[in-house]
Design an enzyme around this catalytic site. Structure first.
Site, PDB file in Angstrom:
ATOM      1  N   ARG A 533      12.654   1.967   7.305  1.00  0.00           N
ATOM      2  CA  ARG A 533      13.410   2.756   5.913  1.00  0.00           C
ATOM      3  C   ARG A 533      13.654   4.235   6.285  1.00  0.00           C
ATOM      4  O   ARG A 533      14.146   4.784   5.689  1.00  0.00           O
ATOM      5  CB  ARG A 533      12.198   2.633   4.738  1.00  0.00           C
ATOM      6  CG  ARG A 533      10.940   3.369   4.842  1.00  0.00           C
ATOM      7  CD  ARG A 533      10.075   3.413   3.834  1.00  0.00           C
ATOM      8  NE  ARG A 533      10.680   3.767   2.426  1.00  0.00           N
ATOM      9  CZ  ARG A 533      10.236   3.593   1.221  1.00  0.00           C
ATOM     10  NH1 ARG A 533       8.947   3.076   1.322  1.00  0.00           N
ATOM     11  NH2 ARG A 533      10.703   4.001   0.254  1.00  0.00           N
ATOM     12  N   ASP A 549      11.097   3.759  -3.888  1.00  0.00           N
ATOM     13  CA  ASP A 549      10.706   2.265  -3.815  1.00  0.00           C
ATOM     14  C   ASP A 549      11.469   1.534  -4.758  1.00  0.00           C
ATOM     15  O   ASP A 549      11.926   2.201  -5.648  1.00  0.00           O
ATOM     16  CB  ASP A 549       9.135   2.404  -3.978  1.00  0.00           C
ATOM     17  CG  ASP A 549       8.365   2.744  -2.712  1.00  0.00           C
ATOM     18  OD1 ASP A 549       8.784   2.772  -1.741  1.00  0.00           O
ATOM     19  OD2 ASP A 549       7.217   3.344  -3.181  1.00  0.00           O
ATOM     20  N   GLU A 550      11.405   0.209  -4.883  1.00  0.00           N
ATOM     21  CA  GLU A 550      11.897  -0.570  -5.771  1.00  0.00           C
ATOM     22  C   GLU A 550      11.506  -0.675  -7.078  1.00  0.00           C
ATOM     23  O   GLU A 550      12.425  -0.588  -8.044  1.00  0.00           O
ATOM     24  CB  GLU A 550      12.149  -1.874  -5.272  1.00  0.00           C
ATOM     25  CG  GLU A 550      10.615  -2.779  -5.156  1.00  0.00           C
ATOM     26  CD  GLU A 550      10.833  -4.228  -4.604  1.00  0.00           C
ATOM     27  OE1 GLU A 550      11.786  -4.655  -4.480  1.00  0.00           O
ATOM     28  OE2 GLU A 550       9.675  -4.452  -4.469  1.00  0.00           O
ATOM     29  N   ASP A 551      10.372  -0.154  -7.407  1.00  0.00           N
ATOM     30  CA  ASP A 551       9.577  -0.151  -8.610  1.00  0.00           C
ATOM     31  C   ASP A 551       9.606   1.101  -9.090  1.00  0.00           C
ATOM     32  O   ASP A 551       8.840   1.374 -10.421  1.00  0.00           O
ATOM     33  CB  ASP A 551       8.216  -0.669  -8.470  1.00  0.00           C
ATOM     34  CG  ASP A 551       7.300  -0.320  -7.275  1.00  0.00           C
ATOM     35  OD1 ASP A 551       7.996   0.714  -6.666  1.00  0.00           O
ATOM     36  OD2 ASP A 551       6.261  -0.687  -7.477  1.00  0.00           O
ATOM     37  N   GLU A 637       3.500   4.485   5.702  1.00  0.00           N
ATOM     38  CA  GLU A 637       4.661   5.081   6.332  1.00  0.00           C
ATOM     39  C   GLU A 637       5.047   6.524   5.634  1.00  0.00           C
ATOM     40  O   GLU A 637       5.473   7.383   6.379  1.00  0.00           O
ATOM     41  CB  GLU A 637       5.960   4.221   6.371  1.00  0.00           C
ATOM     42  CG  GLU A 637       6.579   4.045   5.180  1.00  0.00           C
ATOM     43  CD  GLU A 637       5.779   3.140   3.842  1.00  0.00           C
ATOM     44  OE1 GLU A 637       6.307   3.360   2.787  1.00  0.00           O
ATOM     45  OE2 GLU A 637       4.941   2.845   4.271  1.00  0.00           O
ATOM     46  N   ASP A 638       4.822   6.566   4.240  1.00  0.00           N
ATOM     47  CA  ASP A 638       5.066   7.832   3.651  1.00  0.00           C
ATOM     48  C   ASP A 638       4.139   8.878   4.000  1.00  0.00           C
ATOM     49  O   ASP A 638       4.618  10.010   4.059  1.00  0.00           O
ATOM     50  CB  ASP A 638       5.013   7.348   2.052  1.00  0.00           C
ATOM     51  CG  ASP A 638       3.508   6.437   1.882  1.00  0.00           C
ATOM     52  OD1 ASP A 638       2.883   6.195   2.873  1.00  0.00           O
ATOM     53  OD2 ASP A 638       3.461   6.240   0.632  1.00  0.00           O
ATOM     54  N   ARG A 685      -5.081   3.651   4.022  1.00  0.00           N
ATOM     55  CA  ARG A 685      -4.632   4.714   4.019  1.00  0.00           C
ATOM     56  C   ARG A 685      -5.552   5.854   4.710  1.00  0.00           C
ATOM     57  O   ARG A 685      -5.244   7.123   5.240  1.00  0.00           O
ATOM     58  CB  ARG A 685      -4.210   5.287   2.670  1.00  0.00           C
ATOM     59  CG  ARG A 685      -3.006   4.051   2.517  1.00  0.00           C
ATOM     60  CD  ARG A 685      -2.593   4.529   0.775  1.00  0.00           C
ATOM     61  NE  ARG A 685      -1.547   5.529   0.391  1.00  0.00           N
ATOM     62  CZ  ARG A 685      -0.359   5.461   0.969  1.00  0.00           C
ATOM     63  NH1 ARG A 685       0.284   4.519   1.463  1.00  0.00           N
ATOM     64  NH2 ARG A 685       0.377   6.615   0.748  1.00  0.00           N
TER      65      ARG A 685
END
Length: 730
Positions: A533, A549-551, A637-638, A685
């Site tokens: 991404r 994000d998709e949501d 990744e964020d 995380r």
């Protein structure tokens, strides 16, 4: 009359003989062919006599140690004139780019901690290759840092060991690191072995021996210098006017005899014990009492009265005189303390002089004009002092705070020489964020980097590209991704929408996607991994990227407002979902929290704007090990992107106003609900936080308590007067 004629004839004959001897004598002595001349020439007695050394001992290490630097340079004149075009094979770099190979360690060879840190920094960099066939540059695994024969770190028989390396090739395309050379009493710059055509990354190198655009001058650093990260500079805030308790300070050894003694022995002439405090001690070495002079006892007493760190932190200028060698530990100490270095070491090629403009961070003095130093520094205007002090902090944190940064700066300089068409400009090296974070392969135009907009007087483009990360198959038209597409496409600033399809299912047909006023491009993610991404896709043409994000549930108004804010802060992440980090003193590790508190240190890339350059930096700068961990976990990744941007900018991200229902809406989405509630998700995380902090060598995240709202937000005025009125209605 006859007598006069006889004298005239004799005089003419004498002149003729002299002319004949003058014109023909040298010619008659000179052989037409030098190889056929059986008689050697007489020596020129004005030349200095050389000690007799049998011919069979001239290749030994002892001979190389004793020979003077001048004789060495004469014997190796070709190497001393080395330049990149004459002693470097560029063809090795064209095949695989700029790759660096470190020789494998040989059995029984001891390596100092400092040299091991150098090698580890290379092996952990993006330049490293374990295949010598792919290498452009070679680094020895033989410790060359300390070439002082009296040092316990001195490696014997180094010449023989190096000559036995089958890739040595007379040093061509090799880089040799060195901190100490020579020994008592002369401390010459000779390393005790023939470097051939190798480049030197050397501390305390003189301008006389420095080969411009070939060698690299590095700073002298101690064995305690951190391998990665390093402490930040000591300047926490700027004082106006920028004056401190002391004007000029120094505290260090005084050499009673030998090289380097003159300057330090004269410091007492300008010491006034008030605002110019220059302290020296003779109390060092085993035999100091045998050589002490009349001032030693008094100097030693006063030396012990002052605390060195207190002096550093409370002085405007710090004197950096030469020691036995040209370089000094005081140089890096002054930089870190934001104490403007006053260089007093004639002939020293300053560290990284090829790229750093030292006149913006230091005062370059002259040892012969020592008595003028106090009046010179007093005459510097306060605005200039403030500028010098700020630059010391930038240079310290950008290039000198760790062994890794010193090594990477050295490698980047060499890469710029090799890839001249992609070399960094002087501005890139000497302004934030520095050359290590400004990769010229991305662009040769400064205006393509978010850090230089203000300098150039330009603004980012007025459009953005939205990148939606899709991991769920399309099942229903009521899925959040469809609503998100429509809302983003309605933004007046949206240029295009890219759907990054990282789902295991095949790409959906075009008719499955809603019709929008902007292009919607669906591409398949590379290897279906999380790091894809943040790849620098060529189809992204705008400066701004809206990562989603998709949501994610956002309105068009929220998108417009966030983009407007980002245009004022293009070098930072600007967005909605905020998170924070903290230090867990019980577990002695970093923690991660999603609780809504009064501060934050991360803005997640599930709904955030950032500059497209960070995609390139994420892909090219970060090591494969971190990206592989992210891909294996499908997580973090964020966080890694936040670490990277904060490490570059030294600033926090920016959170913007959002609707109150945002958190509850996110928690209610079926595709992500399990992740938000899953304790393993947070455990991963937290692990990521500590892994990332370990690689960066420090915690780059910065806390902030600032949130940006639209003007008139929640003010008691008519809703019709508010530009982003829909944010309050939601």
């Amino acid at each position: 009359m006859q007598a006069k004629k006889r004298y005239l004839i004799l005089f003419s004959a004498g002149v003729s003989l002299l002319l004949l001897f003058y014109l023909q004598g040298p010619a008659s002595r000179r052989s037409p062919n030098r190889g056929d001349d059986p008689h050697p020439h007489w020596p020129h007695f004005s030349d200095p006599l050389q000690a007799f050394i049998p011919w069979d001992q001239t290749e030994t290490e002892d001979y190389n140690v004793r020979a003077s630097p001048r004789h060495k340079r004469e014997d190796n004149s070709r190497a001393s004139k080395c330049r990149m075009d004459s002693c470097f094979d560029f063809s090795l770099c064209r095949r695989n780019g700029f790759k660096v190979y470190v020789y494998p360690q040989q059995k029984g060879e001891k390596i100092s901690e400092s040299y091991q840190n150098i090698l580890s920094s290379i092996e952990g960099s993006r330049f490293y290759t374990s295949d010598p066939g792919q290498a452009c540059l070679f680094v020895l695994n033989l410790d060359t840092l300390d070439r002082d024969q009296l040092s316990p770190q001195y490696v014997h028989n180094l010449k023989t060991k190096i000559q036995n390396l089958n890739l040595w090739n007379n040093g061509r395309n090799h880089l040799i690191f060195n901190l100490y050379s020579g020994t008592w009493p002369d401390y010459t710059e000779d390393l005790g072995f023939d470097i051939g055509q190798a480049m030197l990354a050397k501390a305390s190198i003189s301008t006389e021996n420095f080969r411009p655009n070939f060698d690299i001058s590095i700073p002298l650093f101690s064995k305690d210098h951190p391998r990665t990260g390093g402490e930040r500079g000591y300047l926490k805030y700027n004082t106006i006017p920028p004056f401190r308790k002391y004007v000029l300070v120094f505290k260090g050894k005084r050499y009673l005899t030998g090289i380097g003694s003159d300057t330090r022995n004269a410091l007492h002439h300008i010491h006034n014990a008030e605002d110019v405090v220059l302290l020296t001690t003779c109390k060092h070495g085993k035999d100091w009492q045998k050589h002490k002079d009349a001032r030693c006892d008094k100097d030693n007493t006063e030396y012990d009265r002052y605390d060195y760190k207190e002096m550093l932190h409370n002085s405007t200028f710090c004197l950096v005189p030469r020691g036995r060698r040209l370089g000094s530990f005081r140089f890096l100490e002054a930089l870190q303390a934001a104490c403007v270095p006053v260089m007093l070491s004639n002939g020293w090629e300053l560290p990284f002089s090829e790229i750093i403009d030292w006149h913006t961070a230091a005062v370059i003095g002259d040892e012969r004009l020592l008595l003028q130093i106090p009046s010179t520094v007093r005459s510097i205007h306060q605005d200039r002092i403030l500028s010098l002090r700020q630059q010391t902090q930038f240079l310290w944190e950008a290039y000198f705070s760790s062994v890794e940064k010193i090594v990477l700066t050295t490698l980047e300089i060499i890469q710029d020489r090799v890839l001249q068409h992609d070399a960094r400009s002087t501005l890139m090296w000497n302004r934030l964020p520095g050359g290590l974070f400004t990769l010229p392969q991305y662009s040769s135009y400064l205006g393509d980097f978010p850090f230089f907009y203000a300098v150039l007087g330009v603004k980012p483009q007025q459009k953005f590209t939205a990148v939606i990360h899709a991991v769920t198959p399309l099942v229903s038209q009521s899925q959040p991704i469809f609503k998100l597409l429509v809302a983003v496409a309605k933004s007046q600033y949206c240029a295009q929408i890219i759907v990054l399809w990282n789902c295991d299912k095949p790409l959906p047909a075009k008719h499955r996607w809603p019709s929008t006023s902007v292009p919607v491009i669906v591409i398949e993610g590379e290897s279906k991994v999380m790091s894809s991404r943040f790849l620098p896709y060529d189809i992204i043409k705008t400066d701004a990227v809206l990562s989603l994000d998709e949501d994610t549930v956002l309105s068009t108004t929220e998108v417009d407002f966030a983009f407007t804010v980002w245009q004022s802060f293009p070098e930072r992440i600007v967005g909605y979902p905020a998170r924070s980090h903290f230090w867990d003193s019980n577990k002695e590790r970093w923690g991660y929290t999603s609780k809504w508190t009064n501060d934050y240190s991360m803005v997640l890339t599930g709904a955030a704007f950032y500059h497209r350059y960070y995609n390139y930096l994420y892909t090219q700068y970060l090591p494969g090990s971190l990206k592989s961990m992210v891909d294996q976990l499908s997580n973090c990744e964020d966080i890694l992107m936040n670490f990277l941007v904060s490490a570059v900018t030294k600033m926090p991200p920016i959170k913007v106003t959002q609707k109150k229902q945002y958190k509850e809406t996110m928690m209610g989405q079926t595709s992500r609900a399990s992740r938000w509630a899953d304790p393993d998700h947070f455990a991963q995380r937290q692990m990521c936080m500590n892994k990332f902090a370990s690689w960066f060598g420090t915690m780059p995240l910065v806390h902030s308590q600032m949130r940006l709202d639209p003007v008139l937000f929640k003010d008691q005025v008519s809703i019709l007067r508010k530009k982003y009125r829909d944010i309050e209605r939601l």
